[in-house]
Write a protein that holds these residues in place. Structure first.
Motif, PDB file in Angstrom:
ATOM      1  N   MET A 154      -0.332  22.015 -10.939  1.00 52.03           N
ATOM      2  CA  MET A 154       0.402  21.287  -9.893  1.00 52.03           C
ATOM      3  C   MET A 154      -0.439  21.204  -8.627  1.00 52.03           C
ATOM      4  O   MET A 154      -0.491  20.158  -7.965  1.00 52.03           O
ATOM      5  N   GLN A 155      -1.111  22.310  -8.305  1.00 48.70           N
ATOM      6  CA  GLN A 155      -1.937  22.303  -7.088  1.00 48.70           C
ATOM      7  C   GLN A 155      -3.100  21.318  -7.210  1.00 48.70           C
ATOM      8  O   GLN A 155      -3.418  20.603  -6.257  1.00 48.70           O
ATOM      9  N   GLN A 156      -3.687  21.273  -8.411  1.00 53.96           N
ATOM     10  CA  GLN A 156      -4.788  20.318  -8.613  1.00 53.96           C
ATOM     11  C   GLN A 156      -4.312  18.885  -8.387  1.00 53.96           C
ATOM     12  O   GLN A 156      -4.970  18.096  -7.708  1.00 53.96           O
ATOM     13  N   LEU A 157      -3.147  18.586  -8.956  1.00 53.79           N
ATOM     14  CA  LEU A 157      -2.634  17.216  -8.821  1.00 53.79           C
ATOM     15  C   LEU A 157      -2.268  16.911  -7.375  1.00 53.79           C
ATOM     16  O   LEU A 157      -2.471  15.801  -6.885  1.00 53.79           O
ATOM     17  N   GLN A 158      -1.754  17.929  -6.687  1.00 58.15           N
ATOM     18  CA  GLN A 158      -1.404  17.723  -5.279  1.00 58.15           C
ATOM     19  C   GLN A 158      -2.665  17.439  -4.457  1.00 58.15           C
ATOM     20  O   GLN A 158      -2.665  16.586  -3.575  1.00 58.15           O
ATOM     21  N   GLN A 159      -3.729  18.163  -4.785  1.00 59.40           N
ATOM     22  CA  GLN A 159      -4.970  17.934  -4.045  1.00 59.40           C
ATOM     23  C   GLN A 159      -5.516  16.525  -4.263  1.00 59.40           C
ATOM     24  O   GLN A 159      -6.137  15.943  -3.396  1.00 59.40           O
ATOM     25  N   LEU A 160      -5.214  15.986  -5.434  1.00 65.69           N
ATOM     26  CA  LEU A 160      -5.623  14.598  -5.701  1.00 65.69           C
ATOM     27  C   LEU A 160      -4.808  13.594  -4.885  1.00 65.69           C
ATOM     28  O   LEU A 160      -5.203  12.456  -4.714  1.00 65.69           O
ATOM     29  N   GLY A 161      -3.610  14.035  -4.449  1.00 65.48           N
ATOM     30  CA  GLY A 161      -2.777  13.146  -3.647  1.00 65.48           C
ATOM     31  C   GLY A 161      -1.383  12.924  -4.196  1.00 65.48           C
ATOM     32  O   GLY A 161      -0.560  12.249  -3.587  1.00 65.48           O
ATOM     33  N   MET A 162      -1.087  13.483  -5.368  1.00 61.63           N
ATOM     34  CA  MET A 162       0.271  13.334  -5.922  1.00 61.63           C
ATOM     35  C   MET A 162       1.248  14.168  -5.111  1.00 61.63           C
ATOM     36  O   MET A 162       0.874  15.185  -4.538  1.00 61.63           O
ATOM     37  N   THR A 163       2.522  13.746  -5.125  1.00 60.71           N
ATOM     38  CA  THR A 163       3.531  14.565  -4.453  1.00 60.71           C
ATOM     39  C   THR A 163       4.541  15.065  -5.480  1.00 60.71           C
ATOM     40  O   THR A 163       4.753  14.426  -6.507  1.00 60.71           O
TER      41      THR A 163
ATOM     42  N   SER B  85       7.130  18.789  -1.720  1.00 64.80           N
ATOM     43  CA  SER B  85       7.315  18.232  -0.377  1.00 64.80           C
ATOM     44  C   SER B  85       8.587  17.397  -0.248  1.00 64.80           C
ATOM     45  O   SER B  85       8.933  16.943   0.832  1.00 64.80           O
ATOM     46  N   ILE B  86       9.283  17.194  -1.375  1.00 62.30           N
ATOM     47  CA  ILE B  86      10.508  16.388  -1.347  1.00 62.30           C
ATOM     48  C   ILE B  86      11.624  17.135  -2.074  1.00 62.30           C
ATOM     49  O   ILE B  86      11.379  17.775  -3.096  1.00 62.30           O
ATOM     50  N   VAL B  87      12.847  17.045  -1.537  1.00 61.95           N
ATOM     51  CA  VAL B  87      13.984  17.660  -2.207  1.00 61.95           C
ATOM     52  C   VAL B  87      15.032  16.581  -2.461  1.00 61.95           C
ATOM     53  O   VAL B  87      15.369  15.821  -1.560  1.00 61.95           O
ATOM     54  N   LYS B  88      15.514  16.514  -3.704  1.00 61.79           N
ATOM     55  CA  LYS B  88      16.569  15.545  -4.012  1.00 61.79           C
ATOM     56  C   LYS B  88      17.882  16.280  -4.223  1.00 61.79           C
ATOM     57  O   LYS B  88      18.023  17.061  -5.186  1.00 61.79           O
ATOM     58  N   ILE B  89      18.843  16.046  -3.338  1.00 58.45           N
ATOM     59  CA  ILE B  89      20.134  16.734  -3.455  1.00 58.45           C
ATOM     60  C   ILE B  89      20.928  16.116  -4.600  1.00 58.45           C
ATOM     61  O   ILE B  89      21.072  14.884  -4.678  1.00 58.45           O
ATOM     62  N   ASP B  90      21.429  16.942  -5.469  1.00 61.62           N
ATOM     63  CA  ASP B  90      22.067  16.460  -6.692  1.00 61.62           C
ATOM     64  C   ASP B  90      23.315  15.617  -6.406  1.00 61.62           C
ATOM     65  O   ASP B  90      24.026  15.831  -5.430  1.00 61.62           O
TER      66      ASP B  90
ATOM     67  N   PRO C  82       0.803  -1.238   0.000  1.00 66.50           N
ATOM     68  CA  PRO C  82       0.000   0.000   0.000  1.00 66.50           C
ATOM     69  C   PRO C  82       0.836   1.289   0.000  1.00 66.50           C
ATOM     70  O   PRO C  82       0.351   2.328  -0.434  1.00 66.50           O
ATOM     71  N   THR C  83       2.103   1.229   0.478  1.00 66.20           N
ATOM     72  CA  THR C  83       2.887   2.475   0.514  1.00 66.20           C
ATOM     73  C   THR C  83       3.727   2.665  -0.750  1.00 66.20           C
ATOM     74  O   THR C  83       4.530   3.589  -0.828  1.00 66.20           O
ATOM     75  N   PHE C  84       3.548   1.793  -1.729  1.00 65.73           N
ATOM     76  CA  PHE C  84       4.371   1.843  -2.941  1.00 65.73           C
ATOM     77  C   PHE C  84       4.147   3.135  -3.739  1.00 65.73           C
ATOM     78  O   PHE C  84       3.027   3.599  -3.889  1.00 65.73           O
ATOM     79  N   GLN C  85       5.260   3.721  -4.235  1.00 70.41           N
ATOM     80  CA  GLN C  85       5.171   4.946  -5.053  1.00 70.41           C
ATOM     81  C   GLN C  85       6.165   4.894  -6.209  1.00 70.41           C
ATOM     82  O   GLN C  85       7.259   4.344  -6.046  1.00 70.41           O
ATOM     83  N   VAL C  86       5.783   5.463  -7.342  1.00 70.94           N
ATOM     84  CA  VAL C  86       6.737   5.632  -8.432  1.00 70.94           C
ATOM     85  C   VAL C  86       6.973   7.121  -8.659  1.00 70.94           C
ATOM     86  O   VAL C  86       6.027   7.908  -8.647  1.00 70.94           O
ATOM     87  N   ALA C  87       8.248   7.470  -8.830  1.00 71.26           N
ATOM     88  CA  ALA C  87       8.592   8.867  -9.121  1.00 71.26           C
ATOM     89  C   ALA C  87       8.869   9.007 -10.612  1.00 71.26           C
ATOM     90  O   ALA C  87       9.584   8.197 -11.196  1.00 71.26           O
ATOM     91  N   ILE C  88       8.287  10.042 -11.208  1.00 68.23           N
ATOM     92  CA  ILE C  88       8.419  10.263 -12.646  1.00 68.23           C
ATOM     93  C   ILE C  88       9.077  11.605 -12.896  1.00 68.23           C
ATOM     94  O   ILE C  88       8.735  12.596 -12.256  1.00 68.23           O
ATOM     95  N   ASN C  89      10.009  11.640 -13.845  1.00 70.16           N
ATOM     96  CA  ASN C  89      10.617  12.921 -14.217  1.00 70.16           C
ATOM     97  C   ASN C  89       9.714  13.621 -15.213  1.00 70.16           C
ATOM     98  O   ASN C  89       9.268  13.017 -16.171  1.00 70.16           O
TER      99      ASN C  89
ATOM    100  N   PRO D 220      -4.478   4.971  -7.601  1.00 69.22           N
ATOM    101  CA  PRO D 220      -4.628   6.153  -6.748  1.00 69.22           C
ATOM    102  C   PRO D 220      -3.519   7.168  -7.020  1.00 69.22           C
ATOM    103  O   PRO D 220      -2.376   6.782  -7.270  1.00 69.22           O
ATOM    104  N   ALA D 221      -3.878   8.451  -6.953  1.00 72.10           N
ATOM    105  CA  ALA D 221      -2.906   9.502  -7.277  1.00 72.10           C
ATOM    106  C   ALA D 221      -1.727   9.500  -6.311  1.00 72.10           C
ATOM    107  O   ALA D 221      -0.618   9.880  -6.678  1.00 72.10           O
ATOM    108  N   ASN D 222      -1.954   9.051  -5.078  1.00 73.45           N
ATOM    109  CA  ASN D 222      -0.835   9.108  -4.118  1.00 73.45           C
ATOM    110  C   ASN D 222       0.239   8.052  -4.372  1.00 73.45           C
ATOM    111  O   ASN D 222       1.224   7.982  -3.657  1.00 73.45           O
ATOM    112  N   ALA D 223       0.049   7.233  -5.410  1.00 78.43           N
ATOM    113  CA  ALA D 223       1.115   6.298  -5.794  1.00 78.43           C
ATOM    114  C   ALA D 223       2.129   6.980  -6.717  1.00 78.43           C
ATOM    115  O   ALA D 223       3.125   6.379  -7.094  1.00 78.43           O
ATOM    116  N   ILE D 224       1.859   8.229  -7.073  1.00 78.64           N
ATOM    117  CA  ILE D 224       2.720   8.904  -8.054  1.00 78.64           C
ATOM    118  C   ILE D 224       3.407  10.145  -7.478  1.00 78.64           C
ATOM    119  O   ILE D 224       2.771  10.986  -6.852  1.00 78.64           O
ATOM    120  N   GLN D 225       4.726  10.191  -7.677  1.00 76.79           N
ATOM    121  CA  GLN D 225       5.496  11.405  -7.365  1.00 76.79           C
ATOM    122  C   GLN D 225       5.939  12.004  -8.687  1.00 76.79           C
ATOM    123  O   GLN D 225       6.265  11.258  -9.604  1.00 76.79           O
TER     124      GLN D 225
END
Ligand code: C2E
Ligand code: CA
Ligand code: CA
Length: 542
Positions: free
Chosen positions: A442-451, A473-478, A384-391, A416-421
């Protein structure tokens, strides 16, 4: 009743008389549209409701070139000056139209209050001019050949196997601070420059292919072509009371040695010019063999990519992130892969910029999103906590309905939208801030649950402003910071500070490109939240 100010009175009189013939719109001090007349709506194909709140940048084609024009207009009015000129704009449905534009800033107690835009539709005139140029094969402003004639002539010479150099020259000069004066003198300068070209290259055909771009087809050797710069220096241009020293950047591509078609000769010669411009200008050079190879590959990628998309030859690999709080590897970054039988492996760093230029990024993004959503919908059933991050590329979000398209795909696969970053770069964030429609999506997608994650942090603007203005909500240091983390105490301090600062803003911090145990241990000590890199796992097909 509110008292009518003088500006308002001025406007209402002006509007009445202009309304019939002129496209009129106004923006607030930030460039967001607050008023349009009927004429404007008609040509720009916007509806009155939707156009309000759009920025002037959205009235232009999203290409870099056209956005720069919008920047220039905005900088001019912000500096308190009028902007007047012919500009190309884009309608809501993506159609180009041409206008003569006057942009006038309106100040109130020394603060920019609003900007009034008056435009006359020139599309028909432009179409007529282009038609005439096609027929007459001539550039009316300079009398040189038009680009249509150039293409024909080049192709003829290629067919006859005549050897020649295709010389691309960009006129660059920066002398005026004053925009009004520049526009007035511009044409005279271009005409005089054309005259210099004709005098120097005598019997070689010369074309003007863009405002400041010229092409010469010549049998002469490089040394002769290059001595054009000395000729220019000895022959400065005098206009009114200015003495104008022109400088040029240029590139040479040879037929048949370097390239064998008109398109590729132009591409190569232009690339050579741009390389010169990047290194400060003032030279005319050929491309190195290495650069020619790059051009060939670039052209080949452009040719083969549409086919690869059609034949579903692109694929996706996944690389997990380790969450140091839970010990779980539950977030996977999706990375695109393309292995072509002719080109071999085409890395995303090569593929993405090319597809952004050609517009194929939309097809690629669509393919990626579908593939990922299908995969995530399956995995989330058991995890249930699985997520995929997309560039994501900013180009994708330039489409006004991008968020709606994404939502439809989520629904289609019951994901579910919260499976997608979604990972965006700082460059993306910078542009998103300026375009309300992107922030809104971006705000619309965030409200759906995307990060949303800010990728490659520290390579661009390293600005914390985005973290407040955008729903991140997430920062990736290069990875460049991670590479010198253990060896450079300065970097250690910097990364430590970054992590602390992000934590104080309630952000989740990930380090990318973690390859060694030493780096991993150090990051743990610095209380990072997540790590990604070869030390944890390679990207692989799942
Ligand atoms: P990125 O988002 O920074 O992706 C991470 C890149 O670092 C990936 O390269 C990955 O293979 C590589 N990498 C992972 N672990 C390590 C490590 O420990 N050390 C080192 N040196 N590298 C590591 P890749 O797959 O070549 O992607 C390059 C860039 O292309 C990505 O950078 C991303 O910006 C872009 N990209 C990739 N796939 C897509 C896509 O589907 N859409 C868009 N718009 N961009 C994509
Ligand atoms: Ca990424
Ligand atoms: Ca990255």
């Amino acid at each position: 009743m509110k008292e009518t100010t003088r500006t308002e009175l001025y406007f209402s009189c002006l509007m009445d008389s202009l309304d019939e013939h002129v496209m009129v719109f106004k923006t607030d001090s930030e460039g967001f549209i607050t008023y349009t007349n009927q004429n404007f709506l008609q040509v720009s194909e916007w509806t009155p409701k939707r156009v309000l709140g759009k920025s002037i940048w959205q009235m232009f084609d999203p290409s870099k070139e056209d956005q720069k024009i919008a920047d220039l207009i905005w900088e001019t009015v912000q500096a308190g000056r009028n902007y007047f000129g012919q500009v190309k704009k884009m309608s809501r449905k993506g159609k180009s139209y041409y206008v003569n534009m006057l942009a006038t800033p309106i100040f109130e107690s020394e603060q920019l209050k609003e900007v009034l835009f008056l435009q006359l539709d020139m599309t028909e005139d432009m179409a007529l001019q282009e038609k005439l140029e096609r027929i007459a094969f001539i550039d009316f402003e300079t009398g040189l050949m038009s680009r249509y004639k150039l293409e024909m002539l080049t192709t003829e010479r290629i067919k006859e196997n005549l050897h020649f150099s295709f010389v691309h020259i960009n006129l660059d000069y920066y002398i005026f601070d004053d925009q009004d004066n520049k526009a007035k003198l511009d044409l005279k300068i271009i005409q005089q420059f054309a005259n210099r070209l004709q005098r120097f290259f005598q019997d070689s055909p010369i074309a003007r292919i863009n405002k400041y771009e010229f092409v010469i087809l010549t049998p002469h050797a490089d040394w002769f072509i290059q001595s054009f710069m000395n000729f220019l220096e000895q022959q400065p241009i005098h206009i009114e009371h200015y003495q104008i020293k022109l400088t040029v950047s240029g590139g040479i591509a040879k037929f048949p040695e370097d390239q064998q078609t008109y398109e590729r000769l132009l591409l190569a010669a232009r690339e050579a010019t741009q390389a010169i411009m990047r290194s400060g200008g003032g030279d005319i050079l050929s491309l190195t063999t290495e650069q020619h190879k790059k051009i060939d590959r670039y052209a080949l990628i452009n040719e083969r990519l549409p086919l690869a998309i059609q034949n579903e030859e692109l694929s996706v690999v996944y690389q997990p992130q380790l969450n140091l709080h839970t010990g779980e590897k539950n977030v996977y970054e999706a990375l695109i892969r393309w292995n072509d039988e002719v080109l071999g492996e085409v890395k995303p760093d090569e593929l993405i910029p090319i597809s952004e230029e050609s517009g194929l990024i939309h097809e690629i993004g669509d393919f990626l999103f579908r593939t990922v959503v299908k995969f995530a919908a399956e995995r989330i059933k058991s995890e249930p906590t699985f997520q995929v991050a997309i560039n994501s590329s900013i180009r994708e979000f330039m489409k006004d309905n991008h968020s709606v398209t994404l939502q439809a795909i989520l629904n289609e696969y019951d994901c579910p939208a919260n499976a997608i970053q979604i990972e965006i770069t700082e460059k993306f964030a910078f542009q998103a801030e300026e375009q309300q429609s992107i922030t809104r999506q971006m705000q619309q997608l965030q409200q759906l649950g995307m990060t949303f994650a800010l990728d490659d942090f520290g390579t661009g603007y390293a600005s914390f402003r985005f973290l407040q203005s955008l729903p991140i909500s997430i920062v990736k240091i290069d990875k460049t910071y991670i590479q010198s983390l253990v060896t450079h105490p300065q970097t250690t301090k910097l990364v430590e500070g970054l992590i602390r600062l992000c934590h104080s803003l309630d952000l989740y911090v990930v380090a990318e490109g973690v390859e060694q145990e030493g780096q991993f241990e150090m990051l743990k000590k610095l209380q990072i939240d997540g790590v990604q890199g070869y030390y944890i796992a390679q990207p692989e097909a799942l």
